[in-house]
Every structure is written in C-alpha cells, then in structure tokens.
Design a protein around this motif. Structure first.
Motif, mmCIF file in Angstrom:
data_model
loop_
_atom_site.group_PDB
_atom_site.id
_atom_site.type_symbol
_atom_site.label_atom_id
_atom_site.label_comp_id
_atom_site.label_asym_id
_atom_site.label_seq_id
_atom_site.Cartn_x
_atom_site.Cartn_y
_atom_site.Cartn_z
ATOM 1 N N THR A 1 0.837 -1.207 0.000
ATOM 2 C CA THR A 1 0.000 0.000 0.000
ATOM 3 C C THR A 1 0.866 1.248 0.000
ATOM 4 N N GLU B 1 -5.738 0.673 2.907
ATOM 5 C CA GLU B 1 -5.614 0.615 1.450
ATOM 6 C C GLU B 1 -6.854 1.108 0.729
ATOM 7 N N ARG B 2 -7.959 1.319 1.445
ATOM 8 C CA ARG B 2 -9.178 1.811 0.805
ATOM 9 C C ARG B 2 -9.081 3.282 0.408
ATOM 10 N N ARG C 1 -5.377 -2.514 -2.943
ATOM 11 C CA ARG C 1 -6.779 -2.321 -2.564
ATOM 12 C C ARG C 1 -7.568 -3.602 -2.851
ATOM 13 N N GLN C 2 -7.343 -4.227 -4.007
ATOM 14 C CA GLN C 2 -8.054 -5.449 -4.362
ATOM 15 C C GLN C 2 -7.711 -6.586 -3.406
ATOM 16 N N ASP D 1 -9.500 -5.953 -0.084
ATOM 17 C CA ASP D 1 -10.924 -6.274 -0.157
ATOM 18 C C ASP D 1 -11.152 -7.787 -0.111
#
Length: 759
Positions: A167, A407-408, A417-418, A421
């Motif tokens: 990140t 990371e959002r 980010r992926q 999630d």
C-alpha cells in the motif's frame, strides 16, 4: 526594511534576475528526486503502545505481524499442482530478498490450524504472509522490488501484492503521478485566468513565473528536509500546490499595485518602491500569518503533520521572498511594458468599445463599490442570512467520525486495494488489518493464557482468539494450539473480529477487550489500537495548536491594523467559513455523497489528521485575503480621517473606507481565490481519497471566504460596527504607535507628494 529591499532590487535588477534563474535551476536539479526520500506513514507517535507492540512481535515472533501479503489464486483451487509450484517459487524469491524477516504461507504452514487461516473460504486462493525488516521507506522499497518480479498471471495462476508495504508503495507512486497531472492541468488554466484578470499577457506571465520559481524551491526544500528528518509523501502534493498558489497570490497583489502607481503618474522605479511599501508590506504580513498557522502543527508528535509544518513554512518564505525580491526586479526592467500585449483591446474594439488604460481605476465607478454600498444598506439581513447559511452547511460536522487510513484510500483498480478487499471477504481469521494482537511480555503460563483467551472470545463480534493455549470461540476451546505463539520472551494472542477496526464500533470493541484483566502487563497492537493511539495523540495536542494559532494571528493582525476589534472579527469569520467546509467534507467523504462522481470509497469516517491540516492551512489562507482587504480599507480610513476629518463623521468615513477598500481589492482577492482554487483544486483529481478531501475542502473554503465572507459579510459587519472597527484601549494604541509598521512616502523620480499613511 522593505524600502531598503526595494532600493536594492531597483538598483541591481538584472543581477537579481540572473541570480534567481540560477537558484531556480539548482533547486530544480536538487529537488528532482525529492519524492524518493519521502515516507508514507507518520500517523502514529513512535512511542505509542501499538507501535511498541508491533515492534515486539517483529523482534520476538516471526510472522506474527506481516506487513506484505501475497494473494495467490486460481480457479483450479489452491491445492492444484501448478498453483502449489507457483506459490513455492514465489516463496523462494521472497525469502532470498535481503529485507525479508519471515515468511508464512498456506503451502508451508507448520500445522493444519495455521494452514486453514491462510486459505480462502472458497478454496480458490491462499496467502503468503511476509514480514519485511526496516522502516516505512525500506519496506515499501522492498515491496516495489519484489512486486516487479513475482506479481502477475502465468499459467492460470495470479499473484497480487497487498498489505502495508505494498500500500505504501502504491500510494507513493500514485501521489507522484497525481502531482504531475495536477500541475499539468493547473498551470495552463492559471495562465488563462491571469490573462483575463490583467488583460496584458506580460503582466499575466509574471505571477506564473514567480509561481514556477516557488515550485522549484519547494521541491528543493522537501529534498533538503528529507536529509535531516522524516517527511510525509503527502506533503509533496500540498506544498507544491501551496507554493504556486501563494506565489501567484502575492505577485498578483504587487503587480496590481505597481500598475496602479504607474497609472497615477509615477515612473517605474518609484512605482516599484511604492508597490513594495504598500502591497509588499501586506504580502509580508500575509506570509507571517500563513507561516504561523502552519507552524502550529509542530506541536503534534506525528511526523505526518510536522512535515507539513516544516515544508509549509519554508514554502511560504520562498513564495514571499520571490514576490518581494525577484518580482520587483522584473517590474523595474519592464516598466510601462508590463501592460504590453493587451489581449482585451482587440476584442473590445471588435464590439465598438474603447479599452480603458490598464491599471487605472476610479473606485466609485466600479461594480464592487456599488455592490458593497448595497450590502451595507442591508447589513443586518445580509449578516443574518450568510451566518445562518454557513452554520447550516457546517451542521453535518456534528456527526463526524474519525479513523486511520488503510488501502481503501486507493482506487478499486489498485492491486493492494483489491487484495485488501479480498482478504476481508475471504479470509476472516487472517486479515492482518482487522486483527488485534495482544503481547504478554515474559508470560508463558498456558493455563492463564487459555483463561484470558476464553474471556476475550466472549466479547461481542469477536469471531475467535488464537493463543498458545489453543483457538477459542465464545469461551470454548475449539482447536489445537497454533505453534510459535509462545517462546522465552513471552506470549502473544491474536483476536479476530468482524467489525471495521477503524470505525466507532471497532473502538468500542477495543475498549471492551482492554477492560478484561490480563494475566500479565499487556500491549495491544493492530489496527484498532493504532487508530485509538493516533486519535489520542491528536486530541492531547489539539487545544495547544488551536491556542497558538489564535494568539499568534491575533497579535499579528493587531500589529497590522492597530485595532482589537478587527482581529477578533477575523478569527470568528475564519472559523465560520471553515465550519461550512468541514460540514461539506463530512457530507461528501464520510457519508458518501458524490463518491461516484469523485471516484473514492466512503468508509464512514474521515482521516483524523485531515481536518487539523485543513484548519491550519485554510485559516492561514483566509487570513491571507483578510490582510489584503484590510490593508486597503485601513489605508483609505486613515487618508479620509486625515483629509476630511473635520467635514466627515467617523461613521461616514468608515463606510466610505470599506466601500473604496473593497472596490480596490475585490477584483484582486477574488481573482486570487479563483487562481488558488484552480491550483489547490487540482488535488481533487488525485486517486488517493484523503488528498481529494484536502483539495476539495480547501477549494471550497477559499472560494466561500473570498465571496460570501470577504465580499459580503465583512462589509456588512464593518458597517454595523462603524468606527468601533478601529478601537483599541489607549495603552495598546500607544504600543501600536510605537512598534506598529508605517508606510512613509519615498522621494524618487516621478513620485507624487502624499501624506504619510499608517496602515
């Protein structure tokens, strides 16, 4: 001082410009690699409990606190031979990296209990959890180096990188890219607006050139600070934008005054000296005000905020010096040619209108003068409506919530980010971002650890507790003891939760966990603890920072105006405009309105450092326009009292001074606000959500302040207060007479006689 500076710059203009060009080139070369030395963290104090817990885990328990996560996935499932082969190949490459401290994975897990944690619920992906040694810069560099070697898709197996290190690396790259895009968009738009304001292409180019000088100086300053202290990568976006915006602001004011003095009959050298006496003094006070507001962030023990204070103050100084020293040298050499290449003249003649001389102005014939007169005739309703509007816009801030960034903050297309999630969705017991870790230093009694873990697992929304005594759910031991959770240094436990650790629910859950008596002194780590430590560190120092801003600004404005009422009014109005901007930020970024348009992900809370940073910056920028406006109102007030004191009442003089002062500066500070909105508003194009928040919040604050506040509410309130605007107790009035800064006329070729003016 300013007179001596003016005399020096007007005597050696060519040497000063050549020196400035050399400095700009050196700064550009030195600062070109500034981004490489900047860091992505700084949101938590180095001695916070959560930081100490993380350090103990890193030092004593391999793999307990991974900062780099590799997600290996395939539709064939994690146990397929090609998937296993690819995973083992990646593990070998990672272990060979010199910064790798420990590696755990589904395919090399020491027990079935650990393997089950690192396997997704759908069985199509597994995790490789890595811990890099080193600080934030080292781990993100390691992530970048490894990411190029091991990520991607081959033979149906996809490897993606996430975790803190990845990140940080993606945020650094994104911010560097966003900065280039923002500057590329802002500079041409700025030139267009400057041409509309000045008419002359030559005059419009001067503020932009000063701004480019300030950007080069900014990059060099950031690079210099990285050699001595930690500087946040996020400071790069703001300080370059702030350097350009302030340099344009200050030079806009000086160039306008220079053209005004030329139109009044002064020769170029005398006009330059007088412009520095008046507008230069205003720029100096404005720079002091902005610098003091930014320096208040030094009280916080977070290098994220301190780095904005270091670089921000330096950038303000650079912009002010460029405007006060470099710009006058160019004005002397240009002289009346500053009005050359008037682009408005052909257009006006096309419509049968003859252009007015550039720089000439009769205040009483302007639209600003007529507007202010109408506002002052309806001072009470105007004041009530604007104050009510600003308070209504600010009301969403009453429900603000704060949380640490993860990371959002990156767009959905970012790999880290992926991965974040998917880990949250498919690995409920392996999410390093959602877990709370508890370190029991020196404690190894399994019976005591088991009883403690059982009590922890009974807290609401806890899905399980991993300890050396076993895995506990709802007070019951359901699985065997995971290995490696106890050694000679003590024991650690991992608490899995289904709530967002950065949300208010996460804070409440952490308090509930801490309320359970541990069998030995405990250190709490993990995201919820980091979040609470960050908020506590900010709350402890926030009153001191606010007090320093208020007191320093009040003193500077008193020295500038000689009044106690005007500084008090300025503080209230600045707070009012900030309240409206903060309410808008909650409505947009916390509540999620406009997230589709702006492309961010609303997580239900704001990064807590952003309102503090916005307050310090916006407060200084609002005072920037206040100083611009008050300088001309004060000048006109004293002139009228000196020339018409016997024939004009104090109330009439106050009203006329306000109208003329706004008429002379309204166009300038409104143009300055539009230009600053373009430069800072370009940050809204960033793909990092809280940089977007900062850019949009500052843009709204600046525009509201320059229109609703300075152009409407200030004249209305100054009308209502009348001569009281200029009041100060006699002892303070005498003090101001003794130490206040005055503007005395300078005899120079082409100068016209005028009385001394104190402003």
């Amino acid at each position: 001082m300013l007179i001596r500076v003016a005399q020096f710059t007007t005597r050696f203009p060519r040497a000063i410009l050549l020196g400035a060009l050399a400095v700009a080139l050196l700064c550009g070369i030195f600062g070109a690699t500034a981004a490489a030395g900047l860091k992505s963290g700084g949101f938590v104090s180095a001695d916070a409990e959560s930081v100490r817990a993380a350090q103990q885990l890193t030092d004593n328990f391999d793999g307990a606190a991974p900062n780099y996560i590799l997600l290996v996935e395939s539709p064939d499932g994690v146990d397929a031979e090609p998937v296993r082969a690819r995973a083992l190949q990646v593990i070998d490459i990672v272990r060979a990296h010199p910064d790798t401290d420990s590696v755990q994975s589904y395919w090399t897990a020491p027990s079935p209990a650990v393997a089950s944690v690192l396997r997704s619920t759908d069985g199509e992906s597994g995790l490789i959890a890595v811990n890099f040694a080193g600080d934030e810069t080292q781990i993100q560099e390691a992530a970048g180096e490894l990411g190029e070697q091991i990520t991607g898709t081959a033979d149906g197996v996809t490897v993606r990188a996430g975790g803190t290190a990845a990140t940080f690396h993606e945020v650094n790259d994104q911010i560097t890219h966003d900065l280039a895009v923002a500057e590329t968009a802002a500079i041409p738009l700025t030139l267009v607006v400057l041409i509309l304001v000045f008419g002359s292409l030559i005059a419009a180019s001067l503020p932009l050139l000063v701004g480019l000088f300030a950007i080069a100086a900014t990059l060099a300053i950031l690079k210099l600070f990285t050699l001595f202290t930690d500087v946040s990568i996020y400071a790069m976006n703001l300080t370059t934008a702030l350097g350009l915006a302030l340099a344009i602001d200050y030079s806009l004011f000086i160039v306008s005054r220079f053209r005004e003095e030329l139109a009044a009959g002064r020769d170029p050298r005398a006009a330059t000296v007088r412009a520095l006496q008046t507008a230069g003094r205003t720029v100096l006070f404005s720079a002091i005000t902005v610098a003091l507001s930014l320096s208040a962030m030094l009280v916080f023990d977070l290098y994220f905020l301190r780095s904005f204070a270091y670089s921000g103050v330096a950038v303000v100084i650079a912009a002010a010096v460029a405007s006060i020293v470099v710009l006058p040298a160019a004005l002397v050499l240009l002289g009346h040619r500053v009005n050359a290449l008037d682009l408005r003249a052909p257009i006006l003649r096309l419509f049968g209108r003859e252009p007015k001389p550039l720089g000439a102005m009769v205040p009483e014939q302007t639209g600003w003068y007529r507007l202010v007169k109408r506002v002052m005739r309806a001072a009470v309703p105007v004041s009530v409506v604007i104050v009510a509007l600003m308070l209504a816009l600010g009301s969403p801030f009453l429900s603000v919530k704060f949380g640490y960034p993860d990371e959002r903050v990156l767009p959905a297309s970012a790999a880290s980010r992926q991965v974040g999630d998917e880990v949250r969705a498919e690995f409920p017991r392996a999410d390093p971002g959602g877990n709370t870790t508890i370190v029991l230093d020196g404690y190894r009694d399994e019976r005591g650890v088991g009883a403690y873990a059982a009590r922890l697992s009974e807290v609401d929304n806890i899905t399980g507790v991993l300890s050396s005594a076993g895995v506990y759910v709802s007070g019951n031991r359901l699985a065997a003891t995971p290995p490696g959770m106890t050694n000679d240094t003590g024991t650690y436990l991992t608490v899995n939760s289904r709530v967002d650790p950065f949300s208010p629910a996460g804070a409440e859950q952490l308090d509930a966990l801490r309320a359970i008596d541990p069998p030995a002194p405990a250190l709490f780590g993990g995201s919820a603890a980091v979040n609470e430590d960050s908020l506590d560190a900010l709350a402890d120092r926030l009153p001191l920072a606010g007090l320093l801003i208020v007191l320093s600004t009040f003193v500077v404005l008193f020295l500038f105006t000689g009044s106690l009422i005007l500084p008090f009014k300025a503080l209230l109005l600045n707070t009012l405009s900030l309240t409206a901007a903060f309410g808008a930020m909650v409505w947009i970024f916390q509540d999620g309105h406009l997230q589709g348009l702006l492309g961010f992900t609303a997580v239900g809370y704001l990064v807590p450092t952003m309102p503090i940073l916005m307050f310090c910056l916006a407060f200084g920028l609002s005072m920037d326009y206040e100083v611009f406006l008050l300088s001309r109102i004060r000048e006109e007030w004293l002139r009228r009292r000196a020339e018409h004191g016997g024939t004009e009442s104090a109330a009439e003089a106050n009203t006329e001074a306000v109208a003329v002062g706004v008429a002379r500066t309204g166009r300038i500070f409104t143009a300055a606000a539009v230009l600053m909105a373009i430069v800072i508003g370009a940050l809204t194009t960033s793909k990092v959500s809280f940089i977007q928040l900062m850019g949009l919040g500052l843009t709204l604050t600046v525009l509201a302040d320059a229109t609703l506040i300075r152009a409407l509410l200030v004249p209305a309130l100054m009308k209502l207060m009348g001569p009281l605007n200029w009041w100060a107790p006699k002892p303070l009035a005498r003090l101001h007479d003794r130490i206040g800064f005055s503007e005395e006329p300078v005899d120079a070729p082409g100068a016209t006689a005028e009385p001394p003016v104190r402003v």
